[in-house]
Design a protein around this motif. Structure first.
Motif, short mmCIF file in Angstrom:
data_model
loop_
_atom_site.label_atom_id
_atom_site.label_comp_id
_atom_site.label_asym_id
_atom_site.label_seq_id
_atom_site.Cartn_x
_atom_site.Cartn_y
_atom_site.Cartn_z
N PRO A 140 0.81 -1.22 0.00
CA PRO A 140 0.00 0.00 0.00
C PRO A 140 0.85 1.27 0.00
N ILE A 141 0.45 2.21 -0.85
CA ILE A 141 1.09 3.52 -0.85
C ILE A 141 0.13 4.52 -0.20
N LEU B 103 -3.15 -1.93 -8.03
CA LEU B 103 -2.39 -1.11 -7.09
C LEU B 103 -3.18 -1.00 -5.80
N ALA B 104 -2.48 -0.85 -4.69
CA ALA B 104 -3.15 -0.76 -3.39
C ALA B 104 -2.68 0.47 -2.64
N GLY B 105 -3.56 0.99 -1.79
CA GLY B 105 -3.21 2.19 -1.02
C GLY B 105 -4.00 2.27 0.28
N PRO C 193 -1.13 11.95 5.11
CA PRO C 193 -2.42 11.31 4.87
C PRO C 193 -2.55 10.86 3.43
N ALA C 194 -3.24 9.74 3.22
CA ALA C 194 -3.50 9.27 1.87
C ALA C 194 -4.37 10.29 1.13
N LEU C 195 -4.09 10.50 -0.15
CA LEU C 195 -4.85 11.43 -0.97
C LEU C 195 -5.77 10.65 -1.91
N ARG C 196 -6.84 11.26 -2.30
CA ARG C 196 -7.89 10.58 -3.05
C ARG C 196 -7.38 9.97 -4.35
N ASP C 197 -6.48 10.66 -5.04
CA ASP C 197 -6.05 10.21 -6.37
C ASP C 197 -4.64 9.64 -6.40
N ASP C 198 -4.10 9.22 -5.26
CA ASP C 198 -2.74 8.67 -5.22
C ASP C 198 -2.56 7.54 -6.24
N PHE D 261 -8.59 -0.03 3.30
CA PHE D 261 -7.61 0.09 2.23
C PHE D 261 -8.34 0.18 0.89
N ARG D 262 -7.68 0.80 -0.06
CA ARG D 262 -8.27 1.01 -1.38
C ARG D 262 -7.43 0.29 -2.42
N TYR D 263 -8.09 -0.23 -3.45
CA TYR D 263 -7.35 -0.80 -4.57
C TYR D 263 -7.84 -0.18 -5.88
N LEU D 264 -6.94 -0.11 -6.83
CA LEU D 264 -7.26 0.39 -8.17
C LEU D 264 -6.91 -0.68 -9.18
#
Length: 287
Positions: free
Chosen positions: A135-136, A165-167, A198-203, A279-282
């Protein structure tokens, strides 16, 4: 309590502080921390229907749990990792238990200490799925180099191949964010690359676009970090490598103390430690 966990990202594995037992750290990662992201792996594999026809390349495969889960679904898996030989050795124990070779395949499995270029060559089948599960969006600069790594991977994949990708999710939905700030606190005034942010929406989208990939869907997954006790939590978090700069700037005793204090609000009456996270994935596709 189901344990679930986060990996340090591939491009910036960091340098382990002097005096730290790298093998013990790798074992803590594999035995305590790595499984915290199991819900993420499961969600991605279910969405992309990973199975017998999947030829998966895992970037920064570490000790191989995500690959093992894909292989258990029938996928042919290849893992590369240029900077974590101790973790890769554990991946070989899991996935290649009857071979002594890092590169000799067993049942379609291949593990290589290196990058994408080290698994290319005559006769190498085209991959139809690529994952970068570290995760980034956790520390400043943690996506540096990832776009270039993905660009190097594209020639090994067919057109339209999904690249995952994961974040980290928003800090207000990640209880562990408050604990990760310990690393920033202890490294000041050396604060720069490696500081918590902090994680950003469009990382994830920005990384994909820089690599020439086309975003094609995303999702969020609950991945709580659960530990049997505070000692396990400290060992697990240290195994991520995210606190190495803090150890180098102060010492191990100070980092352990600060981490223990930061974990106190997340300690439950039975002694377990529980931190809800999202966590978010794209999913991005090669062109």
């Amino acid at each position: 309590m189901t344990p679930t966990l986060a990996q340090p990202h591939l491009p910036r594995a960091g340098t382990t502080p002097r005096g730290v037992d790298r093998c013990a750290r790798a074992r803590d990662w594999a035995e305590i921390q790595e499984r915290m992201l199991v819900p993420l792996y499961e969600a991605v594999y279910e969405r992309l229907d990973v199975g017998g026809g999947t030829r998966l390349l895992g970037l920064g495969c570490g000790s191989g749990l995500a690959l093992l889960m894909a292989a258990s679904r029938g996928a042919s898996v290849t893992g590369v990792d240029p900077s974590a030989p101790e973790r890769l050795a554990l991946a070989r124990e899991r996935l290649l238990p009857d071979t002594g070779s890092a590169a000799r395949p067993q049942g379609g499995t291949r593990l290589v200490e290196g990058g994408p270029a080290d698994v290319s060559g005559p006769g190498t089948p085209t991959f139809n799925m690529v994952t970068a599960f570290q995760p980034i969006g956790c520390v400043a600069g943690d996506s540096e180099g990832l776009s270039g790594l993905l660009e190097a991977t594209v020639p090994l994949a067919g057109r339209g191949t999904p690249v995952v990708l994961a974040g980290w999710g928003p800090p207000e939905r990640c209880a562990t964010s408050s604990v990760l700030k310990v690393a920033t606190k202890l490294t000041e005034p050396l604060r720069s690359t490696g500081s918590w942010r902090p994680a950003l929406r469009d990382d994830l989208e920005e990384v994909a676009q820089r690599a020439g990939l086309k975003p094609d869907g995303s999702g969020r997954v609950a991945c709580p970090f659960g530990y049997a006790d505070t000692d396990s939590a400290v060992r697990g978090l240290l195994s991520t490598g995210l606190f190495d700069a803090a150890v180098g700037a102060t010492d191990q005793v100070q980092v352990d103390k600060e981490l223990t204090e930061a974990l106190h609000p997340h300690k439950r009456r039975d002694g377990t430690v529980w931190m809800p996270n999202v966590f978010r994935y794209l999913i991005a596709r090669t062109r």
